[in-house]
Design an enzyme around this catalytic site. Sequence first.
Site, PDB file in Angstrom:
ATOM      1  N   ARG A 111       6.856  -4.962   2.041  1.00  0.00           N
ATOM      2  CA  ARG A 111       5.825  -4.259   0.806  1.00  0.00           C
ATOM      3  C   ARG A 111       5.225  -5.724   0.427  1.00  0.00           C
ATOM      4  O   ARG A 111       5.698  -6.830  -0.036  1.00  0.00           O
ATOM      5  CB  ARG A 111       6.353  -3.699  -0.479  1.00  0.00           C
ATOM      6  CG  ARG A 111       5.579  -3.396  -1.418  1.00  0.00           C
ATOM      7  CD  ARG A 111       6.394  -2.837  -2.639  1.00  0.00           C
ATOM      8  NE  ARG A 111       5.633  -2.128  -3.806  1.00  0.00           N
ATOM      9  CZ  ARG A 111       5.103  -2.950  -4.707  1.00  0.00           C
ATOM     10  NH1 ARG A 111       5.495  -4.172  -5.042  1.00  0.00           N
ATOM     11  NH2 ARG A 111       4.389  -2.289  -5.677  1.00  0.00           N
ATOM     12  N   SER A 129       4.040   8.530  -0.933  1.00  0.00           N
ATOM     13  CA  SER A 129       4.313   8.359  -2.476  1.00  0.00           C
ATOM     14  C   SER A 129       3.659   9.489  -3.110  1.00  0.00           C
ATOM     15  O   SER A 129       2.458   9.866  -3.037  1.00  0.00           O
ATOM     16  CB  SER A 129       3.703   6.872  -2.725  1.00  0.00           C
ATOM     17  OG  SER A 129       4.439   5.649  -2.396  1.00  0.00           O
ATOM     18  N   LYS A 176       5.030  -3.220 -10.244  1.00  0.00           N
ATOM     19  CA  LYS A 176       3.746  -2.551 -10.025  1.00  0.00           C
ATOM     20  C   LYS A 176       2.796  -3.216 -11.372  1.00  0.00           C
ATOM     21  O   LYS A 176       3.248  -3.441 -12.329  1.00  0.00           O
ATOM     22  CB  LYS A 176       3.456  -1.367 -10.044  1.00  0.00           C
ATOM     23  CG  LYS A 176       3.883  -0.833  -8.617  1.00  0.00           C
ATOM     24  CD  LYS A 176       3.367   0.625  -8.392  1.00  0.00           C
ATOM     25  CE  LYS A 176       3.392   1.406  -7.008  1.00  0.00           C
ATOM     26  NZ  LYS A 176       2.814   2.719  -6.909  1.00  0.00           N
TER      27      LYS A 176
END
Length: 214
Positions: free
Chosen positions: A43, A115, A144
């Site tokens: 990621r 997602s 996030k």
Amino acid sequence: MKSGLHGYYAIVDVRPEQLGDLAGIAARGAKLLAAGPCCLQLRAKGAEAAPMRDAALRLRDLARVAGVPFCVNDRLDVALAVEADVVHLGQDDLPLEDARRILERAGQAMRIGISTHTLAQARAAAAGGADHLGFGPVFPTITKAEPDPVVGLESLAEICAAVSLPVVAIGGISLDNVAAVARAGAASAAVISAVDRAPDPTAAGRAVASAFPR
């Protein structure tokens, strides 16, 4: 190579400015792979394609030696370039049907995770041919910048009962609450901070996996 998603879903979360440290990224990946995860994901939010590709290649090679599927988050182009096993796409990434068509044209058999944050999104992804779902954030998360609203364990259980696909729980999962995530019906849990910040990331990853007995 392992099939299916069950237990600890490992994520190497890298900031764009960290992508040049390939040795460090590989070392982080090795610690997570030692925990025996069901998948290893790279990621790298906001990263450019070339440095992300280099990091993905390092992690892909380690994952293949370990017999663990390798996933690239968000970026189908990078996933294609390194021949990843899985690509994981968010609601604002390339639509599922377009990603599937590109993979078919490229002749690559790659699984696609999507997602989701609502029941409607989960059902749409399942109907569209996703291979698995990410659902969350189950709890408040710090990974996030602008997280989606917290969904909670009750919504997680609803999603797990509503779809036949494996559900990867995401968002704010720790060693203290992962057992509740497993009881809600999730197939696996994607954990970043609780593993990365642990004194022994490998042991923390194994603790996550142990919450999902077979």
